[in-house]
Write an enzyme that holds these catalytic residues in place. Structure first.
Site, PDB file in Angstrom:
ATOM      1  N   ASP A 142       3.180   0.739  -1.474  1.00  0.00           N
ATOM      2  CA  ASP A 142       2.619   1.904  -0.791  1.00  0.00           C
ATOM      3  C   ASP A 142       1.991   2.795  -1.854  1.00  0.00           C
ATOM      4  O   ASP A 142       2.681   3.277  -2.749  1.00  0.00           O
ATOM      5  CB  ASP A 142       3.754   2.650  -0.056  1.00  0.00           C
ATOM      6  CG  ASP A 142       3.220   3.535   1.055  1.00  0.00           C
ATOM      7  OD1 ASP A 142       2.054   3.954   0.964  1.00  0.00           O
ATOM      8  OD2 ASP A 142       3.974   3.793   2.014  1.00  0.00           O
ATOM      9  N   ASP A 147      -3.792   1.241   2.287  1.00  0.00           N
ATOM     10  CA  ASP A 147      -2.986   1.571   1.108  1.00  0.00           C
ATOM     11  C   ASP A 147      -1.586   0.976   1.136  1.00  0.00           C
ATOM     12  O   ASP A 147      -0.718   1.407   0.391  1.00  0.00           O
ATOM     13  CB  ASP A 147      -2.883   3.093   0.961  1.00  0.00           C
ATOM     14  CG  ASP A 147      -1.869   3.680   1.927  1.00  0.00           C
ATOM     15  OD1 ASP A 147      -1.841   3.242   3.078  1.00  0.00           O
ATOM     16  OD2 ASP A 147      -1.101   4.566   1.504  1.00  0.00           O
ATOM     17  N   GLU A 148      -1.364   0.002   1.996  1.00  0.00           N
ATOM     18  CA  GLU A 148       0.007  -0.464   2.185  1.00  0.00           C
ATOM     19  C   GLU A 148       0.014  -1.951   2.534  1.00  0.00           C
ATOM     20  O   GLU A 148      -0.826  -2.409   3.300  1.00  0.00           O
ATOM     21  CB  GLU A 148       0.598   0.326   3.357  1.00  0.00           C
ATOM     22  CG  GLU A 148       2.079   0.502   3.321  1.00  0.00           C
ATOM     23  CD  GLU A 148       2.543   1.261   4.552  1.00  0.00           C
ATOM     24  OE1 GLU A 148       3.472   0.793   5.192  1.00  0.00           O
ATOM     25  OE2 GLU A 148       1.947   2.301   4.869  1.00  0.00           O
TER      26      GLU A 148
END
Length: 537
Positions: A11, A105-106
């Site tokens: 993350d 983003d993960e």
DNA sequence: TCTGGGGTCCTAGGACCC
DNA sequence: TCTGGGGTCCTAGGACCC
């Protein structure tokens, strides 16, 4: 549940805000808020400096401004975030073929499928190396969680934030989870938490003690059984790469509620076209058309129609959307409109064959009708051709001063800070919004210095001093107050339009002839949505 | 100045069919 | 003529996630 912590969850830390700080040297170490800039915008991501003031994701931007007036408020630049995301995902794919992106983003990574030795020391080393590689190639930090199950890996990365790594050793999950609030568990939002609270269940341990039967009674079959398993630390969900999208949709929230039915129809047509564009770009077709209407009071409804077969024809989707709109009473005022397509199918060979023949004609027709719809929308608001909008945060290039970004704009002026990711904090200069020397720019690489052949260096020195170091927002905070009073919330195409450089909405001004009379019909005044974009929560 | 945009999954009722 | 029962599709709404 695996016997070794071989599921990795990555993350990125405050992703959008961190990317902006990396791109804009004057904002490093300062509160930065990325999200919808308009009156109805919400926060996508707040930098850690802004979180100190209580600014959070999903908070109305207006509320964030009250809590942290000195932050820089920036519109999202998805082009940049996607570039950085691609770099990160590439690093993940080097670890394993099994990568499951959850957002820009993960992602989850199955390290076992990547041949990593299934022991704690080995996976920890892989995780730390990944974090170093991410920092080296993107300039940003990410947090890593490692565990024997997805849920636990995600909880671990949350605990690792910011800029850390946490391993949850298999066998210790129940003692670790037990005291945590139920909200920790995936799938427990405000509504579920409230239902559980009323039943006296606050922690993960209490959830497990309640038993499966009780949870099913409270929450329903799937949710109850799933939650019970999670509370015991049981989570066998595999990491799955590349899932096909099941629906595609677009929606706009208007700065001022729409009341004019003609305008509502025109917007639905526009949205249908945008939806089909996305559908086609994905090489898909869809069978069910859905419209979404959010009323002035935030009540929301959907209407859907299933066609005989899948389509990607803009005319078909437009007409279905129009029929669905006919079923909805919009007299109270419309806050949001959306058009979506579900029941997605890939085109078969023969579909493609048939399409090639009609594609050109269809596109020409779509273009004609789009222009007609735009024209109708313009007529409806009695508004001239729209000039360019300069939204805070967007890249610009000035013929003389080089590459910079918009700090703020209003009353015919735009304030630009001239700096690049590899320079120190730059200087600020103000221009007329229609200055011909000022153009939209491209995002610059966050690391590695100027790209080959780059020509964005200033050819002359800015003649205006930089803002005082004590004011992290520079001219940004003042941008709003530069706007003429009374026009900020209903100017045609107010702040918050799509961050695309090509978009062209009007500034927050209205024809002088439209004054008090127009205020009774503000719906016609809003040309754009307050697009906040995706989040990076 | 209250509340974005893009998704996923689940539930429930009615139609329809065997 | 007393009201079966299950499976599937369609529609609408809601919770949740980033």
């Amino acid at each position: 549940m695996r016997r070794a912590p071989t599921i990795l969850h990555l993350d990125m830390d405050a992703f959008f805000a961190a990317a902006e700080q990396a791109a804009k040297p004057s904002l490093r170490g300062k509160p930065v808020v990325v999200g919808g800039i308009g009156p109805r915008g919400v926060v996508s991501t707040a930098s850690y400096e802004a979180r100190v003031f209580g600014v959070r994701s999903a908070m109305p931007t207006a509320q964030a401004r009250r809590r942290c007036p000195n932050a820089a408020y920036l519109t999202p630049r998805f082009t940049l975030y996607r570039q950085v995301s691609d770099q990160v995902m590439e690093l993940l794919h080097a670890l394993s073929p099994l990568v499951e992106p959850l957002s820009l983003d993960e992602a989850f990574v199955d390290l076992e499928a990547g041949g990593v030795e299934p022991d704690t020391a080995a996976v920890r080393e892989v995780g730390e190396r990944l974090r170093r590689d991410i920092r080296r190639t993107t300039g940003l930090t990410g947090s890593v969680g490692l565990a024997g199950a997805k849920m636990l890996a995600k909880i671990a990365s949350e605990q690792a934030k910011p800029d850390g790594l946490v391993v949850i050793e298999p066998g210790r999950e129940r003692e670790l989870l037990g005291p945590m609030t139920v909200r920790t568990l995936p799938g427990v939002g405000p509504a579920t938490a409230e239902t559980l609270r009323r039943a006296g269940i606050h922690t993960v341990a209490e959830t497990a003690e309640a038993g499966e039967a009780e949870l099913v009674r409270l929450l329903g079959r799937a949710h109850g059984a799933g939650l019970y398993a999670m509370a015991l630390g049981r989570d066998e969900r595999p990491v799955v790469a590349e899932r096909d999208a099941k629906s595609i949709s677009v929606e706009d929230t208007f700065e001022v509620d729409l009341t004019d039915r003609t305008r509502v129809r025109a917007e639905v047509t526009r949205l249908a076209d945008r939806c089909v564009q996305r559908l086609r770009a994905a090489g898909r077709s869809g069978r069910t058309v859905v419209i979404k209407v959010r009323n002035y009071d935030f009540s929301t409804l959907t209407r859907s129609e299933t066609l005989r077969g899948p389509t990607d024809d803009p005319g078909v989707v437009r007409e279905a959307a129009a029929r669905l709109l006919d079923l909805v009473d919009t007299t109270g005022g419309v806050r949001l409109l959306g058009v979506g397509v579900t029941g997605l199918a890939d085109f078969t060979q023969e579909d493609l064959f048939a399409q090639v023949a009609t594609e050109k004609a269809a596109e020409e027709e779509a273009e004609r009708e789009r222009r007609a719809a735009d024209e109708a929308a313009r007529m409806a608001v009695d508004e001239p051709e729209r000039p360019r909008r300069w939204l805070p945060g967007l890249d610009v290039v000035h013929d003389e001063f080089g590459a910079g970004w918009v700090q703020g704009s209003g009353v015919g002026r735009v304030t630009v800070r001239f700096e690049q990711p590899w320079t120190g904090p730059g200087r600020v200069r103000t221009f007329r919004v229609d200055d011909p020397a000022l153009r939209p720019g491209e995002p610059l690489p966050l690391v590695g210095g100027p790209p080959d052949g780059w020509r964005g260096e200033p050819s002359g020195a800015p003649d205006e001093p930089a803002d005082g170091a004590g004011d992290p927002s520079g001219g940004l905070a003042g941008a709003g107050s530069e706007r003429p009073a009374g026009t900020a919330s209903h100017g045609p195409g107010g702040p918050g339009a799509a961050p695309s450089a090509a978009q062209s909405s009007a500034p927050a001004t209205r024809p002088n002839s439209v004054s008090a009379g127009a205020a009774s019909d503000p719906g016609t005044g809003s040309g754009t949505a307050s697009g906040a974009g995706m989040s990076s929560r």
